[in-house]
Scaffold this active site. Structure first.
Site, PDB file in Angstrom:
ATOM      1  N   SER A  16     -86.798 -20.468  36.131  1.00  0.00           N
ATOM      2  CA  SER A  16     -87.898 -19.736  35.512  1.00  0.00           C
ATOM      3  C   SER A  16     -87.612 -19.446  34.045  1.00  0.00           C
ATOM      4  CB  SER A  16     -88.119 -18.421  36.260  1.00  0.00           C
ATOM      5  OG  SER A  16     -89.105 -17.644  35.614  1.00  0.00           O
TER       6      SER A  16
ATOM      7  N   GLU B 117     -80.782  -9.917  36.951  1.00  0.00           N
ATOM      8  CA  GLU B 117     -80.942  -9.684  35.509  1.00  0.00           C
ATOM      9  C   GLU B 117     -81.315  -8.258  35.148  1.00  0.00           C
ATOM     10  OE1 GLU B 117     -80.327 -13.942  34.961  1.00  0.00           O
ATOM     11  OE2 GLU B 117     -81.090 -12.753  36.591  1.00  0.00           O
TER      12      GLU B 117
ATOM     13  N   TYR C 168     -83.643  -6.331  36.527  1.00  0.00           N
ATOM     14  CA  TYR C 168     -85.038  -5.962  36.746  1.00  0.00           C
ATOM     15  C   TYR C 168     -85.172  -5.012  37.947  1.00  0.00           C
ATOM     16  CZ  TYR C 168     -86.397  -9.493  33.298  1.00  0.00           C
ATOM     17  OH  TYR C 168     -86.554 -10.208  32.133  1.00  0.00           O
TER      18      TYR C 168
ATOM     19  N   ARG D 296     -83.499 -14.541  43.981  1.00  0.00           N
ATOM     20  CA  ARG D 296     -82.605 -14.579  42.813  1.00  0.00           C
ATOM     21  C   ARG D 296     -81.675 -13.382  42.904  1.00  0.00           C
ATOM     22  NH1 ARG D 296     -83.941 -16.588  37.680  1.00  0.00           N
ATOM     23  NH2 ARG D 296     -82.199 -16.403  36.238  1.00  0.00           N
TER      24      ARG D 296
ATOM     25  N   GLU E 127     -79.140  -5.928  29.484  1.00  0.00           N
ATOM     26  CA  GLU E 127     -78.453  -4.971  28.619  1.00  0.00           C
ATOM     27  C   GLU E 127     -76.952  -5.214  28.557  1.00  0.00           C
ATOM     28  OE1 GLU E 127     -78.307  -1.012  31.227  1.00  0.00           O
ATOM     29  OE2 GLU E 127     -80.068  -2.261  31.593  1.00  0.00           O
TER      30      GLU E 127
ATOM     31  N   ARG F 218     -76.123 -22.652  31.508  1.00  0.00           N
ATOM     32  CA  ARG F 218     -75.395 -23.604  30.637  1.00  0.00           C
ATOM     33  C   ARG F 218     -75.007 -24.889  31.360  1.00  0.00           C
ATOM     34  NH1 ARG F 218     -74.954 -25.254  26.951  1.00  0.00           N
ATOM     35  NH2 ARG F 218     -73.005 -24.892  25.843  1.00  0.00           N
TER      36      ARG F 218
ATOM     37  N   ARG G 114     -83.809 -24.349  30.253  1.00  0.00           N
ATOM     38  CA  ARG G 114     -84.040 -24.857  28.896  1.00  0.00           C
ATOM     39  C   ARG G 114     -83.799 -26.361  28.750  1.00  0.00           C
ATOM     40  NH1 ARG G 114     -80.120 -21.062  25.833  1.00  0.00           N
ATOM     41  NH2 ARG G 114     -78.959 -21.633  27.695  1.00  0.00           N
TER      42      ARG G 114
ATOM     43  N   GLN H   3     -83.596 -20.480  19.686  1.00  0.00           N
ATOM     44  CA  GLN H   3     -84.438 -20.152  18.532  1.00  0.00           C
ATOM     45  C   GLN H   3     -85.934 -20.278  18.807  1.00  0.00           C
ATOM     46  OE1 GLN H   3     -83.258 -21.930  14.768  1.00  0.00           O
ATOM     47  NE2 GLN H   3     -81.108 -21.896  15.378  1.00  0.00           N
TER      48      GLN H   3
ATOM     49  N   CYS I 129     -87.226 -20.780  22.097  1.00  0.00           N
ATOM     50  CA  CYS I 129     -87.587 -20.362  23.459  1.00  0.00           C
ATOM     51  C   CYS I 129     -87.456 -18.851  23.600  1.00  0.00           C
ATOM     52  CB  CYS I 129     -86.755 -21.115  24.494  1.00  0.00           C
ATOM     53  SG  CYS I 129     -84.964 -21.116  24.202  1.00  0.00           S
TER      54      CYS I 129
ATOM     55  N   LYS J 163     -78.219  -7.373  -0.045  1.00  0.00           N
ATOM     56  CA  LYS J 163     -79.160  -6.461   0.598  1.00  0.00           C
ATOM     57  C   LYS J 163     -78.436  -5.271   1.205  1.00  0.00           C
ATOM     58  CE  LYS J 163     -82.462 -10.046   1.987  1.00  0.00           C
ATOM     59  NZ  LYS J 163     -83.064 -10.722   3.168  1.00  0.00           N
TER      60      LYS J 163
ATOM     61  N   LEU K 218     -83.462 -21.384   5.927  1.00  0.00           N
ATOM     62  CA  LEU K 218     -83.506 -22.749   6.432  1.00  0.00           C
ATOM     63  C   LEU K 218     -83.096 -22.797   7.898  1.00  0.00           C
ATOM     64  CD1 LEU K 218     -83.756 -25.811   5.799  1.00  0.00           C
ATOM     65  CD2 LEU K 218     -81.303 -25.773   5.284  1.00  0.00           C
TER      66      LEU K 218
ATOM     67  N   ALA L 166     -83.319 -25.523  11.583  1.00  0.00           N
ATOM     68  CA  ALA L 166     -83.680 -26.824  12.128  1.00  0.00           C
ATOM     69  C   ALA L 166     -84.946 -26.749  12.961  1.00  0.00           C
ATOM     70  CB  ALA L 166     -82.521 -27.365  12.962  1.00  0.00           C
TER      71      ALA L 166
END
Length: 683
Positions: free
Chosen positions: A27, A167, A169, A217, A256, A296, A319, A347, A349, A572, A667, A669
């Site tokens: 998911s 996770e 939840y 899960r 968390e 992974r 992913r 980046q 997703c 900054k 910049l 990708a």
């Protein structure tokens, strides 16, 4: 089986149904779940992955009621009218021969809205809203909402549901004393605390019948203090199996938790040992329920090895199927080298999901946009020149060639990749090499005419009579104009990462953007070494322990000593790294803090001397300080390289700018590949 992946591609018999292989598309919240207008896009998104051969897919989370929303008006399945809308998705998947389950996600105290509920009134550190503590009657209403959602999922044509119990939840919040302070029949002893998931699974099974997939899960490694103990996790696995679960999927870490679980710096298959441990426990008890391992797993080789080692019965690829919907088909055809590998950058997703934007993929901009970003044959083939073989140029040239255009790609260096050739040298970013491997294959497959070691000039491009020129010439390092920067103790990030110039033991880095953080990581890590390539070392560095020995599986981190003493500075005011990715920035900051990197903001760079970098603070330039160091590394940003644009435009050549040549600020990708692909799709 006559395949290099006999374990991965073996079918799985669930008794009442059969999965074509051992691949579960895990998911992912894409944002397509959160509005009925997105259902045609969601149907196309899942249909493309079903066509690619995935054994079983799981949708992004749908709340069973408004109290379970992730955010106001998030995707919810609570009515028959809503179920009818889902038919568009399930019919599209089934037309391609696929199977799909709907994830039932109740966020509990993680809900980003004032209606959120939980076992106890304990505010989450990742939401500003304190949850309402549920009375016993309220808990019963939540259970009935889960059951109703599952029944509606079957009505909508889904092949099953995944009950999200990990996770951190809602369900997970009942399981641990960290978030459950109740003293009634839903709190106290673990037998009471695990009543909620067992009741949900049992009642869902009763409602949907025996021939419907129920995935549970299960959080096997909470990675928070006061998390579940190993005996508790095993007891829950046995109980949900008895209650009617078809498959147990592995959940790792609460949101968390301060341990990265899916970023590119996490070793491949880093948590498969936990699933293997659970599988052994259940098999020893005579329980043969299929287990899924997760996190992974991004190549068929890794997946195959985990299955062959007995870690699990299935692998969850989330992913990686954003990156390449044809992952399974390519593996089946012996074309693993052609897979567009997920680099776990987050980046496009996860970062997009947390910004309330539709999710996509850095290496595959079509993900989630299948209905609008169409790669069709060109009505009339033309000749194009693309200058620069960084990510933007590679995406543009291969997409143009795929559409039938004659494409010439010019690159001044001796290899493709541009800035990726520096990025992949950063410890924990080794995956970036996979993208260059993929594009090298794509250049060959699409017939792009590649010209390496060729610094093409405007005159040559004009003489080439191209129908158009795309400048993907990238960036040059910005000159910070610091007095003394021409000294022998000053290097640019290009000197360090690309040319391997020697760096001293004490380093001051000018600029704390993404490149500054990467250079710092590179310099504090011993040469040729990366924890991402050594699981045992990575687990120790982040404080991950065996949950059978430590409740929650988390202990004090034990990072290796830094290779250098580094100070990271920025002009900054405020915290350095604020502009880094939403879901990975904290990881980069934590990693550097563990390596004792000093981070300083709000400085003025006054001068560089042989002794180091002299800075002052604030607009009044007060409180001068010498940062003693052996080497100063300049990472002060970039400027676009556009020197070919003016002469080409003056000659009447149609010129387009993409990537860093278009905009050098921040910049990345993601923007470069997206720009290159979209431009090439419409030319």
């Amino acid at each position: 089986m006559n395949t290099p992946y006999p374990q991965l591609l073996a079918p799985l018999d669930l008794g009442f149904t059969r999965l074509a292989n051992r691949v579960l598309m895990g998911s992912m919240h894409t944002g397509l779940e959160d509005g009925r207008r997105h259902f045609p896009a969601m149907a196309a998104y899942f249909a493309e992955r079903a066509r690619g051969g995935v054994g079983l897919m799981v949708t992004g989370g749908f709340a069973p009621n408004i109290e379970g929303w992730a955010k106001p008006f998030a995707g919810t399945l609570a009515t028959s009218a809503a179920a009818r809308r889902h038919r568009l998705v399930t019919d599209a998947v089934h037309a391609e021969g696929g199977k799909i389950a709907l994830q039932i996600l109740h966020t509990g105290r993680y809900g980003y809205h004032p209606l959120c509920v939980a076992p106890s009134r304990i505010k989450s550190p990742i939401s500003p809203f304190a949850p309402r503590e549920l009375p016993a009657r309220g808990i019963e209403r939540q259970i009935r909402a889960f059951v109703r959602c599952a029944r509606l999922a079957r009505e909508a044509g889904y092949d099953g549901v995944e009950v999200m119990g990990s996770e951190g939840y809602f369900i997970n919040q009942f399981l641990v004393t960290h978030t459950n302070h109740r003293s009634d029949e839903w709190g106290g002893s673990y037998e009471n605390r695990m009543r909620l998931p067992v009741e949900i699974v049992a009642r869902v099974r009763e409602a949907v019948g025996p021939d419907f997939i129920i995935i549970y899960r299960l959080s096997m490694l909470d990675l928070i203090p006061d998390g579940s103990s190993w005996p508790e996790a095993v007891a829950l696995a046995k109980a949900v199996t008895q209650a009617g679960a078809t498959i147990i999927n592995t959940g790792i870490g609460w949101h968390e938790a301060r341990v990265p679980t899916i970023a590119t710096s996490v070793p491949r298959g880093a948590f498969a040992w936990v699933t293997r441990k659970m599988r052994a426990e259940l098999r020893a008890a005579g329980i043969a329920i299929p287990l899924v391992t997760s996190n992974r797993i991004n190549t068929p080789e890794v997946a195959e090895q985990l299955l062959a080692d007995g870690c699990a019965d299935m692998v969850s690829l989330a992913r990686p199927l954003l990156a390449d919907p044809q992952f399974v088909a390519k593996a089946s055809a012996g074309r693993a080298e052609d897979i567009n590998t997920c680099i776990a950058c987050n980046q496009a997703c996860l970062d997009h999901a947390f910004q309330n934007r539709l999710a996509s993929c850095l290496v595959n901009p079509r993900a989630g946009h299948e209905t609008v970003l169409l790669i069709r044959p060109a009505p009339k083939p033309r000749r194009y020149a693309v200058v620069g073989a960084g990510p933007a140029g590679l995406a543009a040239s291969t997409t143009l060639a795929e559409r039938g255009h004659d494409v010439h790609l010019y690159e001044a260096a001796g290899q493709i990749g541009g800035q990726f050739n520096m990025a992949r040298k950063i410890p924990g970013k080794e995956e970036f090499s996979e993208t260059l491997r993929y594009f090298a294959r794509r250049l060959q497959a699409t017939g792009v005419n590649l010209h390496l070691n060729t610094r093409v000039g405007a005159d040559e491009l004009i003489a080439g009579r191209f129908d158009g020129v795309i400048l993907a010439t990238g960036v040059t390092a910005r000159d910070p104009r610091i007095p003394g920067q021409d000294g022998p103790n000053v290097l640019s990030y290009v000197d360090v990462l690309l040319h391997g110039r020697p760096v001293g033991e004490r380093v001051a880095i000018v600029g704390a953007g993404g490149i500054g953080f990467d250079v710092a990581e590179f310099l504090v890590t011993p040469a040729g070494h990366s924890p991402a390539l050594n699981l045992r070392e990575w687990l120790a560095e982040w404080g991950v322990a065996d949950p059978a020995e430590v409740r929650g599986g988390v202990v004090r981190p034990q990072p290796a000593p830094p290779a250098r003493r580094v100070t990271l500075l920025q002009r900054k005011a405020g915290r350095p790294g604020k502009g880094l990715g939403k879901t990975t920035g904290w990881i980069h900051r934590a990693a550097l803090q563990m390596k004792q990197v000093e981070m300083i903001g709000g400085v003025n760079y006054e001068r560089i001397t042989p002794e180091g970098l002299f800075v002052t603070y604030g607009e009044k330039r007060e409180d001068g300080q010498l940062i003693e160091c052996d080497t100063v590394v300049l990472c002060a940003g970039q400027e676009p390289r556009r020197d070919l644009q003016a002469p080409l435009a003056a000659a009447g050549v149609a010129v387009q700018l993409i990537g860093g040549a278009h905009e050098a600020a921040e910049l990345d990708a993601k923007r470069a590949i997206d720009q290159g692909t979209r431009l090439a799709a419409r030319l």
